[in-house]
Design a protein around this motif. Structure first.
Motif, PDB file in Angstrom:
ATOM      1  N   UNK A   1      54.001  39.934  15.121  1.00  0.00           N
ATOM      2  CA  UNK A   1      53.178  41.087  14.732  1.00  0.00           C
ATOM      3  C   UNK A   1      53.301  41.384  13.246  1.00  0.00           C
ATOM      4  N   UNK A   2      54.401  40.936  12.634  1.00  0.00           N
ATOM      5  CA  UNK A   2      54.611  41.149  11.200  1.00  0.00           C
ATOM      6  C   UNK A   2      54.007  40.025  10.363  1.00  0.00           C
ATOM      7  N   UNK A   3      53.405  39.024  11.018  1.00  0.00           N
ATOM      8  CA  UNK A   3      52.729  37.957  10.282  1.00  0.00           C
ATOM      9  C   UNK A   3      53.598  36.767   9.951  1.00  0.00           C
ATOM     10  N   UNK A   4      54.790  36.666  10.556  1.00  0.00           N
ATOM     11  CA  UNK A   4      55.682  35.539  10.283  1.00  0.00           C
ATOM     12  C   UNK A   4      55.485  34.438  11.324  1.00  0.00           C
TER      13      UNK A   4
ATOM     14  N   UNK B   1      60.740  32.625  10.255  1.00  0.00           N
ATOM     15  CA  UNK B   1      61.862  33.299  10.907  1.00  0.00           C
ATOM     16  C   UNK B   1      63.141  32.482  10.792  1.00  0.00           C
ATOM     17  N   UNK B   2      63.081  31.195  11.066  1.00  0.00           N
ATOM     18  CA  UNK B   2      64.290  30.371  10.991  1.00  0.00           C
ATOM     19  C   UNK B   2      64.781  30.240   9.547  1.00  0.00           C
ATOM     20  N   UNK B   3      63.852  30.173   8.590  1.00  0.00           N
ATOM     21  CA  UNK B   3      64.257  30.120   7.179  1.00  0.00           C
ATOM     22  C   UNK B   3      64.925  31.427   6.763  1.00  0.00           C
TER      23      UNK B   3
ATOM     24  N   UNK C   1      51.863  30.689   4.930  1.00  0.00           N
ATOM     25  CA  UNK C   1      52.202  31.859   4.118  1.00  0.00           C
ATOM     26  C   UNK C   1      52.175  33.117   4.974  1.00  0.00           C
ATOM     27  N   UNK C   2      53.125  34.004   4.714  1.00  0.00           N
ATOM     28  CA  UNK C   2      53.124  35.282   5.415  1.00  0.00           C
ATOM     29  C   UNK C   2      52.244  36.272   4.649  1.00  0.00           C
TER      30      UNK C   2
ATOM     31  N   UNK D   1      56.118  31.321   1.588  1.00  0.00           N
ATOM     32  CA  UNK D   1      56.231  30.160   2.466  1.00  0.00           C
ATOM     33  C   UNK D   1      57.662  30.104   3.018  1.00  0.00           C
ATOM     34  N   UNK D   2      57.906  29.257   4.024  1.00  0.00           N
ATOM     35  CA  UNK D   2      59.288  29.086   4.502  1.00  0.00           C
ATOM     36  C   UNK D   2      60.236  28.667   3.378  1.00  0.00           C
ATOM     37  N   UNK D   3      59.759  27.818   2.448  1.00  0.00           N
ATOM     38  CA  UNK D   3      60.598  27.378   1.339  1.00  0.00           C
ATOM     39  C   UNK D   3      61.010  28.566   0.462  1.00  0.00           C
TER      40      UNK D   3
END
Length: 472
Positions: free
Chosen positions: A386-389, A394-396, A417-418, A423-425
């Motif tokens: 719901x937060x756009x992730x 999340x794991x990053x 992209x959130x 990005x996860x990076x």
């Protein structure tokens, strides 16, 4: 004539007040201690031997025996009064609970006091005197029921009722060792002067009543209860049983950062009267830890510097994958309803459980078997919260590079992209987690991707001082 006499007295008093004010400002530097040169500090130290110290006001807790109290002087009160007398001035106390917000900020800004008693040596928000003494947390127990342990992870600690203070380093250390469910927390109180039963040391009386089997507490409280209050308890220091959370501290007196001459005057008085200070601490039963820098030397062994422990902790946090103990359920301690195996998962799905929701739960639990099964069953690997992730975000964010590796293998979008354009990076770089950054880079994640504010992963890492990630 009477009017003239009164006027003369008023003028004289006013003049003396002005002179006093001028004298008071003599040792208030325009610079903070940390900003002064060696020459300026040397000059301040010389002035400290000559200047007449004004009457001092110390902020003190009205209800925190044996440290400080309005009713019965604590050892901090007595040490402060002793130092004032030796410096040829007087000491008055401004009573304020030390647990109130804004203690260091408001008391000095409002000029309520000149000194704060019982402050950790080197406390960042203050200038402090030299360390006066060093003490430690202890584990207390009834004399009639001796307690011995091999460490804070000793299994016997999980089977007894242990009391700790709400904001306690020892509570934190015990919790990290898995001793949590049987801890009885003594909550923070701001009415300890009105209700003495709420003072921290009173929890030790629950050992006497049989309500508790042990109490992990700051040493001076236990020493006071045993020596002054004659409570039938005993205790042992725990500072050598823990490397990650400091359990011993050096205590000093705090002041404004520009009260440099006052600091040196106090340091001189502390050094010259170290034996009298030691006698006061001994009278209150304070456990004293060996400390070469302190005015009062103790005999209890010191843990020594925690610096290398901090370095080791930082390296394990930022240079290594997240430990399995931080991500996976401890099945030995979990209840049956907390355990989820593949058969239970299939049963839930047959009853209508949502595939995507179960995938989120499996990732949170770092359960590789469930993750692979759910993706194979059609769960959306690129689902968003719901937060756009996404699950890669999340794991990053949680530095779970092992689970992220599974998701990347299964084809998750590595450049998603959130809402903020991260990005996860970028999340991995912000967490300063080298395994996450290296993993994403090895999967050809876009290192030039920018947030909505225009930052790349490298730019953000450098700007936020996440240097391990930046180097990676």
């Amino acid at each position: 004539m009477r009017f003239i006499a009164v006027l003369t007295a008023f003028v004289l008093t006013f003049s003396l007040d002005l002179l006093a004010d001028e004298r008071q400002e003599v040792y208030v530097s325009e610079k903070n201690y940390d900003d002064m040169t060696s020459a300026e500090l040397t000059k301040a130290k010389r002035l400290a031997e000559k200047v007449k110290i004004r009457p001092l006001v110390a902020c003190a807790d009205p209800g925190n025996l044996p440290l400080s109290s309005m009713e019965i002087p604590g050892f901090d009160n007595r040490i402060a009064t002793l130092l004032a007398e030796k410096m040829g001035t007087s000491m008055r106390f401004f009573w304020r609970p030390f647990l109130e917000r804004g203690l260091t900020r408001e008391t000095f800004a409002n000029r309520e006091c000149d000194l704060l008693l019982g402050m950790p040596y080197g406390y960042q928000s203050l200038l402090t005197t030299m360390p006066i003494y060093r003490s430690t947390y202890v584990m207390a127990y009834p004399e009639s029921k001796p307690l011995t342990i091999n460490g804070l992870d000793d299994p016997k600690l999980r089977n007894i009722k242990i009391g700790t203070y709400q904001h306690s380093g020892l509570r934190e250390a015990l919790t990290r060792k898995g001793v949590a469910e049987n801890i009885i927390v003594h909550p923070i109180r701001q009415d300890t002067d009105i209700n003495p039963d709420h003072q921290q040391w009173r929890q030790l009386l629950e050992l006497v009543s049989g309500e508790l089997d042990a109490v992990g507490i700051w040493g001076p409280f236990a020493g006071y209860a045993k020596k002054v209050e004659n409570a039938p308890i005993d205790y042992f220091p725990v500072n050598l049983l823990e490397d990650k959370t400091p359990l011993e501290f050096s205590l000093a007196i705090g002041m404004r950062k520009n009260d440099v001459i006052l600091k040196y005057a106090l340091d001189k008085a502390i050094t010259e009267n170290a034996q009298e200070i030691a006698d006061i601490l001994t009278e209150y039963g304070v456990p004293l830890v060996a400390c070469s820098q302190c005015a009062v030397q103790g005999e209890l062994p010191s843990h020594g510097s925690y610096y290398q422990s901090f370095i080791n902790e930082a390296e394990s946090r930022y240079l290594a994958p997240l430990p399995k103990s931080n991500t996976q359920l401890d099945t030995a301690r979990a209840t049956e309803d907390q355990k989820v195996d593949l058969n239970k998962l299939k049963g839930w799905l047959a009853e209508g459980a949502d595939l995507n929701e179960e995938l989120s739960n499996a990732v949170l639990a770092a359960d590789e078997t469930r993750i692979r099964y759910l993706i194979g069953a059609g769960a959306d690997i690129n689902l968003r919260t719901s937060a756009g992730f996404t699950l890669a975000h999340e794991t990053a964010k949680y530095r779970d590079s092992d689970t992220l590796a599974i998701l990347l293998e299964q084809g998750i979008d590595k450049n998603a992209k959130d809402a903020a354009g991260w990005t996860p990076l970028i999340h991995g770089a912000y967490r300063n987690h080298v395994p996450t950054v290296a993993l994403l880079a090895s999967h050809k994640a876009d290192i030039e991707a920018k947030t909505k504010n225009g930052y790349t992963a490298l730019g953000l890492a450098i700007g936020e001082r996440k240097f391990w990630a930046a180097k990676a």
